[in-house]
Design a protein around this motif. Structure first.
Motif, PDB file in Angstrom:
ATOM      1  N   GLU A   1      -1.344  45.565  -8.229  1.00 18.13           N
ATOM      2  CA  GLU A   1      -2.040  46.769  -8.704  1.00 18.13           C
ATOM      3  C   GLU A   1      -1.056  47.772  -9.309  1.00 18.13           C
ATOM      4  OE1 GLU A   1      -5.276  47.497  -8.798  1.00 18.13           O
ATOM      5  OE2 GLU A   1      -5.967  45.683  -7.798  1.00 18.13           O
ATOM      6  N   ILE A   2       0.101  47.930  -8.689  1.00 23.11           N
ATOM      7  CA  ILE A   2       1.108  48.868  -9.203  1.00 23.11           C
ATOM      8  C   ILE A   2       1.609  48.414 -10.576  1.00 23.11           C
ATOM      9  CG2 ILE A   2       3.456  49.741  -8.840  1.00 23.11           C
ATOM     10  CD1 ILE A   2       2.803  49.720  -5.818  1.00 23.11           C
ATOM     11  N   VAL A   3       1.887  47.137 -10.720  1.00 20.29           N
ATOM     12  CA  VAL A   3       2.351  46.611 -12.012  1.00 20.29           C
ATOM     13  C   VAL A   3       1.272  46.782 -13.077  1.00 20.29           C
ATOM     14  CG1 VAL A   3       3.021  44.509 -13.234  1.00 20.29           C
ATOM     15  CG2 VAL A   3       4.008  45.010 -11.008  1.00 20.29           C
ATOM     16  N   MET A   4       0.027  46.467 -12.739  1.00 23.63           N
ATOM     17  CA  MET A   4      -1.058  46.608 -13.723  1.00 23.63           C
ATOM     18  C   MET A   4      -1.238  48.069 -14.140  1.00 23.63           C
ATOM     19  SD  MET A   4      -2.067  43.641 -14.520  1.00 23.63           S
ATOM     20  CE  MET A   4      -3.575  44.007 -15.384  1.00 23.63           C
ATOM     21  N   ARG A   5      -1.147  48.985 -13.186  1.00 25.66           N
ATOM     22  CA  ARG A   5      -1.270  50.406 -13.509  1.00 25.66           C
ATOM     23  C   ARG A   5      -0.141  50.837 -14.442  1.00 25.66           C
ATOM     24  NH1 ARG A   5      -0.847  53.065  -8.619  1.00 25.66           N
ATOM     25  NH2 ARG A   5      -2.911  52.286  -8.128  1.00 25.66           N
ATOM     26  N   TYR A   6       1.080  50.349 -14.190  1.00 28.26           N
ATOM     27  CA  TYR A   6       2.213  50.685 -15.049  1.00 28.26           C
ATOM     28  C   TYR A   6       1.953  50.231 -16.492  1.00 28.26           C
ATOM     29  CZ  TYR A   6       6.732  50.395 -17.313  1.00 28.26           C
ATOM     30  OH  TYR A   6       7.743  50.506 -18.217  1.00 28.26           O
ATOM     31  N   TYR A   7       1.543  48.986 -16.661  1.00 27.60           N
ATOM     32  CA  TYR A   7       1.329  48.473 -18.020  1.00 27.60           C
ATOM     33  C   TYR A   7       0.142  49.132 -18.704  1.00 27.60           C
ATOM     34  CZ  TYR A   7       5.044  45.102 -17.635  1.00 27.60           C
ATOM     35  OH  TYR A   7       6.281  44.529 -17.513  1.00 27.60           O
ATOM     36  N   LYS A   8      -0.900  49.450 -17.968  1.00 28.27           N
ATOM     37  CA  LYS A   8      -2.029  50.170 -18.574  1.00 28.27           C
ATOM     38  C   LYS A   8      -1.572  51.526 -19.093  1.00 28.27           C
ATOM     39  CE  LYS A   8      -5.952  48.226 -16.080  1.00 28.27           C
ATOM     40  NZ  LYS A   8      -7.058  48.546 -15.152  1.00 28.27           N
ATOM     41  N   ASN A   9      -0.749  52.220 -18.296  1.00 31.04           N
ATOM     42  CA  ASN A   9      -0.251  53.528 -18.733  1.00 31.04           C
ATOM     43  C   ASN A   9       0.739  53.385 -19.892  1.00 31.04           C
ATOM     44  OD1 ASN A   9      -1.743  55.020 -16.890  1.00 31.04           O
ATOM     45  ND2 ASN A   9      -0.176  54.843 -15.304  1.00 31.04           N
ATOM     46  N   ALA A  10       1.616  52.399 -19.836  1.00 31.49           N
ATOM     47  CA  ALA A  10       2.609  52.198 -20.895  1.00 31.49           C
ATOM     48  C   ALA A  10       1.952  51.858 -22.225  1.00 31.49           C
ATOM     49  CB  ALA A  10       3.587  51.094 -20.490  1.00 31.49           C
ATOM     50  N   LEU A  11       0.849  51.135 -22.167  1.00 30.04           N
ATOM     51  CA  LEU A  11       0.160  50.736 -23.396  1.00 30.04           C
ATOM     52  C   LEU A  11      -0.901  51.743 -23.826  1.00 30.04           C
ATOM     53  CD1 LEU A  11      -0.200  46.927 -22.665  1.00 30.04           C
ATOM     54  CD2 LEU A  11       1.405  48.035 -24.231  1.00 30.04           C
ATOM     55  N   GLY A  12      -1.116  52.779 -23.013  1.00 33.70           N
ATOM     56  CA  GLY A  12      -2.039  53.846 -23.391  1.00 33.70           C
ATOM     57  C   GLY A  12      -3.504  53.519 -23.195  1.00 33.70           C
ATOM     58  N   PHE A  13      -3.826  52.591 -22.319  1.00 39.34           N
ATOM     59  CA  PHE A  13      -5.230  52.295 -22.053  1.00 39.34           C
ATOM     60  C   PHE A  13      -5.863  53.411 -21.232  1.00 39.34           C
ATOM     61  CE2 PHE A  13      -3.845  47.738 -22.447  1.00 39.34           C
ATOM     62  CZ  PHE A  13      -4.571  47.474 -23.591  1.00 39.34           C
ATOM     63  N   ASP A  14      -7.140  53.651 -21.461  1.00 39.63           N
ATOM     64  CA  ASP A  14      -7.876  54.608 -20.653  1.00 39.63           C
ATOM     65  C   ASP A  14      -8.094  54.043 -19.259  1.00 39.63           C
ATOM     66  OD1 ASP A  14      -8.131  56.397 -22.753  1.00 39.63           O
ATOM     67  OD2 ASP A  14     -10.035  55.528 -23.413  1.00 39.63           O
ATOM     68  N   VAL A  15      -8.298  54.935 -18.286  1.00 39.40           N
ATOM     69  CA  VAL A  15      -8.615  54.508 -16.931  1.00 39.40           C
ATOM     70  C   VAL A  15     -10.053  54.028 -16.916  1.00 39.40           C
ATOM     71  CG1 VAL A  15      -8.888  55.261 -14.546  1.00 39.40           C
ATOM     72  CG2 VAL A  15      -6.995  56.128 -15.915  1.00 39.40           C
ATOM     73  N   THR A  16     -10.261  52.833 -16.417  1.00 32.65           N
ATOM     74  CA  THR A  16     -11.620  52.305 -16.321  1.00 32.65           C
ATOM     75  C   THR A  16     -11.990  52.143 -14.866  1.00 32.65           C
ATOM     76  OG1 THR A  16     -10.822  50.041 -16.422  1.00 32.65           O
ATOM     77  CG2 THR A  16     -11.498  51.039 -18.494  1.00 32.65           C
ATOM     78  N   ARG A  17     -13.200  52.473 -14.521  1.00 34.54           N
ATOM     79  CA  ARG A  17     -13.686  52.332 -13.150  1.00 34.54           C
ATOM     80  C   ARG A  17     -14.729  51.223 -13.056  1.00 34.54           C
ATOM     81  NH1 ARG A  17      -9.802  54.915 -10.812  1.00 34.54           N
ATOM     82  NH2 ARG A  17      -9.717  57.119 -11.199  1.00 34.54           N
TER      83      ARG A  17
END
Length: 58
Positions: free
Chosen positions: A35-51
């Motif tokens: 989860e930590i790695v996925m959150r890092y890459y989502k933020n690095a690539l500029g993806f919006d937070v999805t719920r």
């Protein structure tokens, strides 16, 4: 000090993978690190937070 009462819980795991219970538990124990790695890459690539988790969310 009172002695702690031992408690046992049941974990139900259903999957289409052929894993032993021990391998499934070891894999699940790494979930937080994943989860930590996925959150890092989502933020690095500029993806919006999805719920919502579906075929169209990242």
């Amino acid at each position: 000090m009172p002695q702690k009462k031992r408690t046992f819980r049941t974990v139900v795991f259903e999957s289409d993978f052929d894993l032993s219970p021990e391998d499934a538990w070891k894999t699940y124990s790494y979930r937080w690190q994943i989860e930590i790695v996925m959150r890092y890459y989502k933020n690095a690539l500029g993806f919006d937070v999805t719920r919502v988790h579906d075929d169209y969310s990242v």
